[in-house]
Design a protein around this motif. Structure first.
Motif, PDB file in Angstrom:
ATOM      1  N   VAL A 294      57.879 111.004  35.475  1.00  0.00           N
ATOM      2  CA  VAL A 294      57.570 111.265  36.874  1.00  0.00           C
ATOM      3  C   VAL A 294      58.465 110.349  37.695  1.00  0.00           C
ATOM      4  O   VAL A 294      58.727 109.211  37.297  1.00  0.00           O
ATOM      5  N   THR A 296      59.428 109.195  41.825  1.00  0.00           N
ATOM      6  CA  THR A 296      59.253 109.240  43.273  1.00  0.00           C
ATOM      7  C   THR A 296      60.513 108.711  43.936  1.00  0.00           C
ATOM      8  O   THR A 296      61.029 107.654  43.563  1.00  0.00           O
ATOM      9  N   PHE A 330      48.141 110.316  32.889  1.00  0.00           N
ATOM     10  CA  PHE A 330      49.171 111.090  33.571  1.00  0.00           C
ATOM     11  C   PHE A 330      50.508 110.351  33.597  1.00  0.00           C
ATOM     12  O   PHE A 330      51.571 110.951  33.418  1.00  0.00           O
ATOM     13  N   VAL A 331      50.462 109.041  33.817  1.00  0.00           N
ATOM     14  CA  VAL A 331      51.671 108.221  33.920  1.00  0.00           C
ATOM     15  C   VAL A 331      51.396 106.888  33.240  1.00  0.00           C
ATOM     16  O   VAL A 331      50.279 106.374  33.277  1.00  0.00           O
ATOM     17  N   ALA A 362      55.664 110.017  31.691  1.00  0.00           N
ATOM     18  CA  ALA A 362      54.562 110.858  32.147  1.00  0.00           C
ATOM     19  C   ALA A 362      54.172 111.854  31.058  1.00  0.00           C
ATOM     20  O   ALA A 362      54.976 112.194  30.180  1.00  0.00           O
ATOM     21  N   TYR A 364      53.213 115.511  29.988  1.00  0.00           N
ATOM     22  CA  TYR A 364      53.356 116.893  30.439  1.00  0.00           C
ATOM     23  C   TYR A 364      52.046 117.662  30.363  1.00  0.00           C
ATOM     24  O   TYR A 364      51.675 118.379  31.298  1.00  0.00           O
ATOM     25  N   TRP A 367      49.663 116.941  33.265  1.00  0.00           N
ATOM     26  CA  TRP A 367      50.099 117.502  34.548  1.00  0.00           C
ATOM     27  C   TRP A 367      50.018 119.026  34.554  1.00  0.00           C
ATOM     28  O   TRP A 367      49.643 119.636  35.566  1.00  0.00           O
ATOM     29  N   TYR A 375      46.649 119.096  41.330  1.00  0.00           N
ATOM     30  CA  TYR A 375      48.017 118.626  41.132  1.00  0.00           C
ATOM     31  C   TYR A 375      48.487 117.821  42.333  1.00  0.00           C
ATOM     32  O   TYR A 375      49.027 116.711  42.191  1.00  0.00           O
ATOM     33  N   LYS A 379      49.426 113.811  42.396  1.00  0.00           N
ATOM     34  CA  LYS A 379      50.720 113.319  42.868  1.00  0.00           C
ATOM     35  C   LYS A 379      50.539 112.223  43.908  1.00  0.00           C
ATOM     36  O   LYS A 379      51.199 111.184  43.861  1.00  0.00           O
ATOM     37  N   TRP A 382      49.152 108.987  42.150  1.00  0.00           N
ATOM     38  CA  TRP A 382      50.106 108.259  41.326  1.00  0.00           C
ATOM     39  C   TRP A 382      51.283 107.727  42.127  1.00  0.00           C
ATOM     40  O   TRP A 382      51.911 106.739  41.728  1.00  0.00           O
ATOM     41  N   THR A 406      58.098 113.531  45.215  1.00  0.00           N
ATOM     42  CA  THR A 406      57.797 113.190  43.827  1.00  0.00           C
ATOM     43  C   THR A 406      57.985 114.407  42.947  1.00  0.00           C
ATOM     44  O   THR A 406      57.554 115.505  43.308  1.00  0.00           O
ATOM     45  N   THR A 408      57.399 115.796  38.814  1.00  0.00           N
ATOM     46  CA  THR A 408      56.598 115.538  37.625  1.00  0.00           C
ATOM     47  C   THR A 408      57.177 116.334  36.452  1.00  0.00           C
ATOM     48  O   THR A 408      58.121 117.104  36.617  1.00  0.00           O
TER      49      THR A 408
END
Length: 470
Positions: A294, A296, A330-331, A362, A364, A367, A375, A379, A382, A406, A408
């Motif tokens: 992920v 940003t 998730f991350v 991250a 998959y 997500w 979702y 986002k 995170w 961001t 993902t």
């Protein structure tokens, strides 16, 4: 299966699936020697994993933190000068500015490095004084390693490093940037790939064009079209047509069939195999990659140096062991990369706006299982967590953010087609580029080449295989 109706049928010497770095480089090389070449790209933009887009009047780069294998304008040796010669491009076409300096940050220990390898050596002597001779021995192993298919290539990097360097923390610190910048395997990596990436990052160094990835992509497309190559966007491939032994063309999503003597696919190994429509016993599959990210991308209201952030890239890890695996959450914010494109040594200009890029491993599956509303909520959550994690290692820039976006693992799948959003492809690589079909070769990450220079080199190498066979 029945042959679809052939609208606008055409015959090419070579068709290339995917207008990423390796596909464009292959196209240039083939067109340079008089081949009729068509590159097919499913999306409206080129670049694949390394691309750019415009959002709310700002340009966002995707993929590129830095070009590895930096070389100065007058350099004659090394991967970058070689590929420029192969593509007949000039150094000024990319005009790479070298990094100001980067750092690996672990608890209580930092190792700084830039494009002069002497700095990292001095930093190791300072932080790990008993390890300097060991590090010199490691450099000898890496510099002596020259052949990708040598027996030592598949050996465990962790085992080799631990047999040479007696300080476990230094092993982890050296692994961190190398794994983040090109390793498709969890926990460990092949020593061959480690050697190539180590040289690319620490011995040759990092650079970036002032205009970012779009500079490189535009120069590649310009060169390709000058040579007569055809580029077709929004032209996804539904199937590779064959007589079960020889690839003879491709069938597009709209049913059009294009014939070719040779097909090069940069879509990935498993992704390419699915296009072949072969019996299961003739379609070797690889274990799909698990490692995705992920990222940003933030715009700032000032230059990062004005806030005390002077490094080009920060590779951080908050424990003594570097965990490189598919996260359970998730991350995974225990480690990550913080990069600002502002902190390169541009000669005559500077980016007008401050930028920050925050990257972490991250999951998959996590997500991809979310509903659209979930979702967006994840986002946002995170994004905030990532800024908090970054603030432990760089000045807190949260009050200076004026815009951000961001992406993902599901974004990566949507725009590249890579299974599970695996940025570096499958753990098992196909170094010889061969597939079960004659006339079909793979190039790109699943051939075993990573990074901008690596993927360009992959395209050149596979194109050269084609040229030698014709």
């Amino acid at each position: 299966m029945p042959t679809p109706e052939r609208f606008n049928a055409a015959m090419y010497d070579s068709i290339i699936i995917g207008a990423g770095m390796s596909g464009l480089a292959a196209g240039i090389r083939l067109a340079m020697f008089g081949q009729s070449v068509c590159i097919l790209e499913r999306h409206y933009a080129i670049g694949g994993l390394n691309s750019y887009y415009r959002l709310n009047d700002r340009n966002y780069d995707v993929g590129l933190h830095a070009v590895t294998n930096y070389a100065a304008r007058d350099a004659k040796q090394g991967p970058l000068p070689r590929l420029l010669r192969q593509l007949r491009l000039k150094w000024d076409d990319f005009a790479l500015a070298q990094q100001q300096g980067s750092v690996i940050v672990f608890p209580d220990v930092q190792l700084r490095f830039h494009n002069d390898p002497a700095l990292l050596k001095a930093e190791i002597a300072r932080a790990f004084p008993t390890q300097l001779d060991h590090y010199e021995r490691l450099l000898g192993e890496i510099l002596d390693y020259d052949e990708l298919m040598a027996p030592r290539a598949a050996a465990s990097t962790r085992e080799i490093l631990s047999s040479i360097i007696s300080e476990p923390l230094l092993v982890e610190m050296l692994l961190c940037p190398v794994m983040f910048y090109g390793n498709a395997r969890e926990h460990d990596m092949e020593f061959g790939q480690f050697s190539v990436l180590f040289r690319a990052i620490f011995l040759e160094g990092l650079g970036r064009p002032l205009g970012g990835i779009r500079v490189i992509l535009k120069q590649l497309v310009r060169r390709y079209k000058e040579l007569g190559g055809q580029l077709r966007l929004r032209s996804g491939v539904k199937q590779i047509a064959s007589d079960n032994q020889q690839a003879i063309g491709v069938i597009l999503d709209d049913g059009t069939q294009l014939d070719a003597k040779q097909i090069l696919s940069s879509a990935g190994w498993n992704e390419t195999m699915r296009l072949c429509n072969l019996p299961a016993d003739r379609m070797p599959r690889q274990t799909p990659g698990e490692l995705s990210f992920v990222e940003t991308i933030c715009s700032l209201d000032c230059q990062p140096t004005q806030l005390g952030f002077n490094e080009t890239i920060v590779f951080y890890n908050d424990s003594e062991r570097f965990h490189y695996a598919n996260p359970e959450d998730f991350v995974d914010l225990r480690s990550g990369i913080i990069c600002t494109p502002n902190n390169f040594c541009y000669r005559d200009a500077q980016l007008p706006e401050g930028w920050l890029r925050l990257t972490a491993l991250a999951n998959y599956q996590a997500w991809s299982a979310l509903r659209p509303d979930e979702y967006q909520a994840q986002k946002a959550e995170w994004y905030e967590k990532t800024l908090v994690a970054a603030a432990k290692f760089i000045p807190d820039l949260r009050n200076h953010m004026i815009a951000h976006d961001t992406f993902t693992p599901t974004t990566i799948v949507r725009y590249t087609g890579h299974d599970r959003g695996a940025v570096y492809g499958a753990p098992q690589k196909r170094y010889d580029a061969k597939t079960p079909l004659e006339g079909l070769l793979v190039c790109g990450a699943d051939q075993g080449f990573v990074g901008i220079v690596g993927t360009l080199t992959s395209g050149i190498q596979v194109a050269n295989l084609v040229l030698r066979a014709t």
